[in-house]
Design a protein around this motif. Structure first.
Motif, PDB file in Angstrom:
ATOM      1  N   GLY A  35       0.905  -1.153   0.085  1.00 47.12           N
ATOM      2  CA  GLY A  35       0.041   0.051  -0.001  1.00 47.12           C
ATOM      3  C   GLY A  35       0.581   1.190   0.097  1.00 47.12           C
ATOM      4  N   SER A  36       2.039   1.120  -0.330  1.00 50.49           N
ATOM      5  CA  SER A  36       3.123   2.343  -0.143  1.00 50.49           C
ATOM      6  C   SER A  36       3.164   2.963  -1.589  1.00 50.49           C
ATOM      7  CB  SER A  36       4.433   1.739   0.224  1.00 50.49           C
ATOM      8  OG  SER A  36       4.144   1.318   1.120  1.00 50.49           O
ATOM      9  N   ALA A  37       1.940   3.440  -2.209  1.00 51.32           N
ATOM     10  CA  ALA A  37       1.990   4.185  -3.529  1.00 51.32           C
ATOM     11  C   ALA A  37       0.970   5.333  -3.434  1.00 51.32           C
ATOM     12  CB  ALA A  37       1.678   3.293  -4.650  1.00 51.32           C
ATOM     13  N   ASN A  38       1.167   6.279  -4.315  1.00 54.02           N
ATOM     14  CA  ASN A  38       0.391   7.546  -4.347  1.00 54.02           C
ATOM     15  C   ASN A  38       0.136   7.996  -5.644  1.00 54.02           C
ATOM     16  OD1 ASN A  38      -0.894  10.030  -3.749  1.00 54.02           O
ATOM     17  ND2 ASN A  38      -0.222   9.912  -1.957  1.00 54.02           N
ATOM     18  N   LEU A  39      -0.911   8.267  -6.292  1.00 55.95           N
ATOM     19  CA  LEU A  39      -1.270   8.879  -7.663  1.00 55.95           C
ATOM     20  C   LEU A  39      -1.340  10.362  -7.606  1.00 55.95           C
ATOM     21  CD1 LEU A  39      -3.646   6.307  -8.968  1.00 55.95           C
ATOM     22  CD2 LEU A  39      -1.329   6.611  -9.722  1.00 55.95           C
ATOM     23  N   LYS A  40      -1.159  11.159  -6.423  1.00 55.74           N
ATOM     24  CA  LYS A  40      -1.325  12.550  -6.440  1.00 55.74           C
ATOM     25  C   LYS A  40      -0.382  13.076  -7.373  1.00 55.74           C
ATOM     26  CE  LYS A  40      -1.623  16.258  -3.223  1.00 55.74           C
ATOM     27  NZ  LYS A  40      -1.114  16.557  -1.731  1.00 55.74           N
ATOM     28  N   ASP A  41      -0.716  14.186  -7.934  1.00 51.81           N
ATOM     29  CA  ASP A  41       0.244  14.920  -8.890  1.00 51.81           C
ATOM     30  C   ASP A  41       0.635  14.143 -10.039  1.00 51.81           C
ATOM     31  OD1 ASP A  41      -0.317  16.994  -7.354  1.00 51.81           O
ATOM     32  OD2 ASP A  41       1.373  16.746  -5.991  1.00 51.81           O
ATOM     33  N   LEU A  53       3.574   7.174 -17.340  1.00 53.41           N
ATOM     34  CA  LEU A  53       2.933   7.620 -16.341  1.00 53.41           C
ATOM     35  C   LEU A  53       4.168   8.548 -15.568  1.00 53.41           C
ATOM     36  CD1 LEU A  53       0.439   7.966 -14.503  1.00 53.41           C
ATOM     37  CD2 LEU A  53       1.027   5.944 -13.373  1.00 53.41           C
ATOM     38  N   VAL A  54       3.982   9.769 -15.221  1.00 52.35           N
ATOM     39  CA  VAL A  54       4.883  10.622 -14.903  1.00 52.35           C
ATOM     40  C   VAL A  54       4.353  10.968 -13.281  1.00 52.35           C
ATOM     41  CG1 VAL A  54       6.190  12.725 -15.336  1.00 52.35           C
ATOM     42  CG2 VAL A  54       5.361  11.641 -17.138  1.00 52.35           C
ATOM     43  N   ASN A  55       5.734  10.903 -12.531  1.00 48.26           N
ATOM     44  CA  ASN A  55       5.695  11.495 -11.233  1.00 48.26           C
ATOM     45  C   ASN A  55       4.501  10.574 -10.245  1.00 48.26           C
ATOM     46  OD1 ASN A  55       6.779  13.541  -9.339  1.00 48.26           O
ATOM     47  ND2 ASN A  55       4.797  14.601  -9.333  1.00 48.26           N
ATOM     48  N   MET A  56       4.211   9.302 -10.535  1.00 50.36           N
ATOM     49  CA  MET A  56       3.628   8.479  -9.510  1.00 50.36           C
ATOM     50  C   MET A  56       4.563   8.021  -8.691  1.00 50.36           C
ATOM     51  SD  MET A  56       2.115   4.695 -10.262  1.00 50.36           S
ATOM     52  CE  MET A  56       1.305   3.809  -8.801  1.00 50.36           C
ATOM     53  N   TYR A  57       4.117   8.309  -7.189  1.00 45.97           N
ATOM     54  CA  TYR A  57       4.861   8.023  -6.023  1.00 45.97           C
ATOM     55  C   TYR A  57       4.921   6.403  -5.538  1.00 45.97           C
ATOM     56  CZ  TYR A  57       7.104   7.656  -1.563  1.00 45.97           C
ATOM     57  OH  TYR A  57       8.068   7.520  -0.382  1.00 45.97           O
ATOM     58  N   ASN A  68      16.917  -1.253  -5.419  1.00 47.34           N
ATOM     59  CA  ASN A  68      15.653  -0.435  -5.181  1.00 47.34           C
ATOM     60  C   ASN A  68      15.482   0.699  -6.393  1.00 47.34           C
ATOM     61  OD1 ASN A  68      13.356  -0.166  -3.241  1.00 47.34           O
ATOM     62  ND2 ASN A  68      14.750  -0.048  -1.543  1.00 47.34           N
ATOM     63  N   HIS A  69      14.071   0.895  -6.439  1.00 47.66           N
ATOM     64  CA  HIS A  69      13.780   1.898  -7.905  1.00 47.66           C
ATOM     65  C   HIS A  69      13.716   3.259  -7.107  1.00 47.66           C
ATOM     66  CE1 HIS A  69      10.305   0.853  -5.118  1.00 47.66           C
ATOM     67  NE2 HIS A  69       9.828   1.842  -5.253  1.00 47.66           N
ATOM     68  N   GLU A  70      13.573   4.147  -8.417  1.00 46.53           N
ATOM     69  CA  GLU A  70      13.542   5.438  -7.928  1.00 46.53           C
ATOM     70  C   GLU A  70      11.983   6.056  -7.906  1.00 46.53           C
ATOM     71  OE1 GLU A  70      13.918   9.793 -10.619  1.00 46.53           O
ATOM     72  OE2 GLU A  70      14.954   8.033 -11.082  1.00 46.53           O
ATOM     73  N   GLU A  71      11.793   6.556  -6.534  1.00 45.84           N
ATOM     74  CA  GLU A  71      10.345   6.549  -6.035  1.00 45.84           C
ATOM     75  C   GLU A  71       9.573   7.231  -7.165  1.00 45.84           C
ATOM     76  OE1 GLU A  71      13.107   7.365  -4.436  1.00 45.84           O
ATOM     77  OE2 GLU A  71      12.716   7.668  -2.487  1.00 45.84           O
ATOM     78  N   THR A  72       9.817   8.249  -7.896  1.00 46.75           N
ATOM     79  CA  THR A  72       8.904   9.098  -8.679  1.00 46.75           C
ATOM     80  C   THR A  72       9.204   8.765 -10.382  1.00 46.75           C
ATOM     81  OG1 THR A  72      10.026  11.098  -8.629  1.00 46.75           O
ATOM     82  CG2 THR A  72       8.267  10.676  -7.223  1.00 46.75           C
ATOM     83  N   ARG A  73      10.008   7.857 -10.688  1.00 47.28           N
ATOM     84  CA  ARG A  73      10.368   7.645 -12.068  1.00 47.28           C
ATOM     85  C   ARG A  73       9.353   7.734 -13.028  1.00 47.28           C
ATOM     86  NH1 ARG A  73      10.588   2.741 -14.424  1.00 47.28           N
ATOM     87  NH2 ARG A  73       9.433   1.024 -13.492  1.00 47.28           N
ATOM     88  N   SER A  74       9.531   7.800 -14.383  1.00 51.66           N
ATOM     89  CA  SER A  74       8.309   7.530 -15.351  1.00 51.66           C
ATOM     90  C   SER A  74       8.254   6.184 -15.664  1.00 51.66           C
ATOM     91  CB  SER A  74       8.657   8.275 -16.617  1.00 51.66           C
ATOM     92  OG  SER A  74       8.860   9.815 -16.297  1.00 51.66           O
ATOM     93  N   ARG A 116      14.613  19.059 -15.040  1.00 47.34           N
ATOM     94  CA  ARG A 116      14.200  19.629 -16.505  1.00 47.34           C
ATOM     95  C   ARG A 116      14.052  18.886 -17.542  1.00 47.34           C
ATOM     96  NH1 ARG A 116      12.364  21.460 -19.987  1.00 47.34           N
ATOM     97  NH2 ARG A 116      12.542  23.608 -20.855  1.00 47.34           N
ATOM     98  N   GLU A 117      14.884  17.777 -17.644  1.00 46.60           N
ATOM     99  CA  GLU A 117      14.731  16.939 -18.845  1.00 46.60           C
ATOM    100  C   GLU A 117      13.499  16.142 -18.704  1.00 46.60           C
ATOM    101  OE1 GLU A 117      16.909  16.463 -21.374  1.00 46.60           O
ATOM    102  OE2 GLU A 117      17.864  18.138 -20.632  1.00 46.60           O
ATOM    103  N   LYS A 118      12.566  16.108 -17.665  1.00 48.52           N
ATOM    104  CA  LYS A 118      11.414  15.264 -17.629  1.00 48.52           C
ATOM    105  C   LYS A 118      10.046  16.024 -18.084  1.00 48.52           C
ATOM    106  CE  LYS A 118      13.450  12.198 -13.994  1.00 48.52           C
ATOM    107  NZ  LYS A 118      13.233  11.843 -12.627  1.00 48.52           N
TER     108      LYS A 118
END
Length: 299
Positions: A35-41, A53-57, A68-74, A116-118
């Protein structure tokens, strides 16, 4: 496991819903199961014929270690070509750009470059100034306008940003200056305004007349709004700068008093009427046509 963005239906009109797959890493799957995920923003973006999908946490998995993964990767969404082409065809008259406002900090320039690249564009919205690890005092500081202007100029020179938001932000603290320091403060405000306008003119990016204070009736003791303040825009009138209007749209309520806010900044608009950008402004197209900005970003 079901993850919902409950605010989406409240803040936006949903024209159509699509069901699709998503490419995830092993640690992401395990973290989502907890349950450690968030779709906000977060949002979807079409790039090179694919949808991401961009900025999903998704929080790091506790036992993920080096893998481990990058938390907000595309993250790639699995849609058929027909679905992607349908989205493009149905929204051919709509340009959707993704960007955000950020502070400039020389110590974090590399990180800002990665961000900026994202996105399609970035707005320079300086609210604070740091000297190393310390915050430069804003209130009661007659030298703050110069510190602020120096940081804005560095931000513009970086080439990362496409618009300068509320470039007169330093004038908000005018009422906090002691009588003994007011002459020095006024002189520094004039110098700071010239520095910012000169740099924006050199690099060719627009300055924003921000309606934030107008919408919230925030006036100074001199009877003027803190932002936008006539001192800055009288000086801007003498420079070859482009000007746009903007609001802090952190919520839909920002648009409720828009007409009233427009009335309060009429005098500012008149000062720089010949510099106002007419019609919609596309920062992506503007950057493509701006060799000075491109060169600054490459360097």
């Amino acid at each position: 496991m079901e993850i919902l963005n409950r605010k989406a239906k409240h803040d936006y009109f949903i024209d159509e819903a699509l069901e699709c797959g998503i490419v995830l890493k092993g640690t992401e799957i395990k973290s989502i199961r907890k349950g450690s995920a968030n779709l906000k923003d977060c949002y979807a973006r079409i790039k090179d014929g694919e949808v991401f999908l961009v900025n999903m946490y998704i929080a790091p998995y506790e036992e993920g270690n080096l893998f481990n993964h990058e938390e907000t990767r595309s993250r790639k969404l699995l849609l058929h070509k027909k679905q992607i082409n349908k989205l493009k065809q149905e929204n051919i008259d709509m340009t959707i750009l993704v960007g955000f406002e950020a502070e400039f900090d020389p110590m974090k320039e590399a990180f800002l470059g990665e961000m900026r690249e994202k996105v399609d564009y970035m707005i320079l919205g300086q609210h604070f100034v740091k000297n190393g690890m310390q915050m430069v005092p804003q209130k009661g500081n007659p030298n703050y306008p110069l510190e602020y202007a120096e940081m804005i100029c560095k931000g513009i020179e970086s080439g990362l940003f496409d618009i300068v938001a509320h470039p007169d932000c330093f004038l908000e603290f005018r009422d906090t200056i002691n009588d003994d320091d007011k002459v020095t403060y006024e002189e520094n405000c004039i110098k700071a305004s010239r520095m910012i306008c000169q740099k924006a003119s050199e690099v060719g990016i627009p300055l924003e007349i921000n309606l934030g204070n107008a919408l919230n009736n925030k006036f100074l003791n001199d009877g003027n709004l803190g932002i936008p303040h006539p001192l800055f825009w009288k000086i801007a009138k003498g420079y070859d700068v482009k000007v746009i209007k903007g609001i802090d749209a952190h919520s839909l309520s920002a648009f409720k008093n828009l007409d009233k806010g427009q009335e309060l900044i009429t005098n500012i608009e008149q000062m720089v009427s010949d510099k106002m950008i007419k019609g919609p402004y596309d920062p992506v197209v503007a950057r493509q046509k701006n060799s000075r900005l491109q060169d600054a970003y490459k360097s």
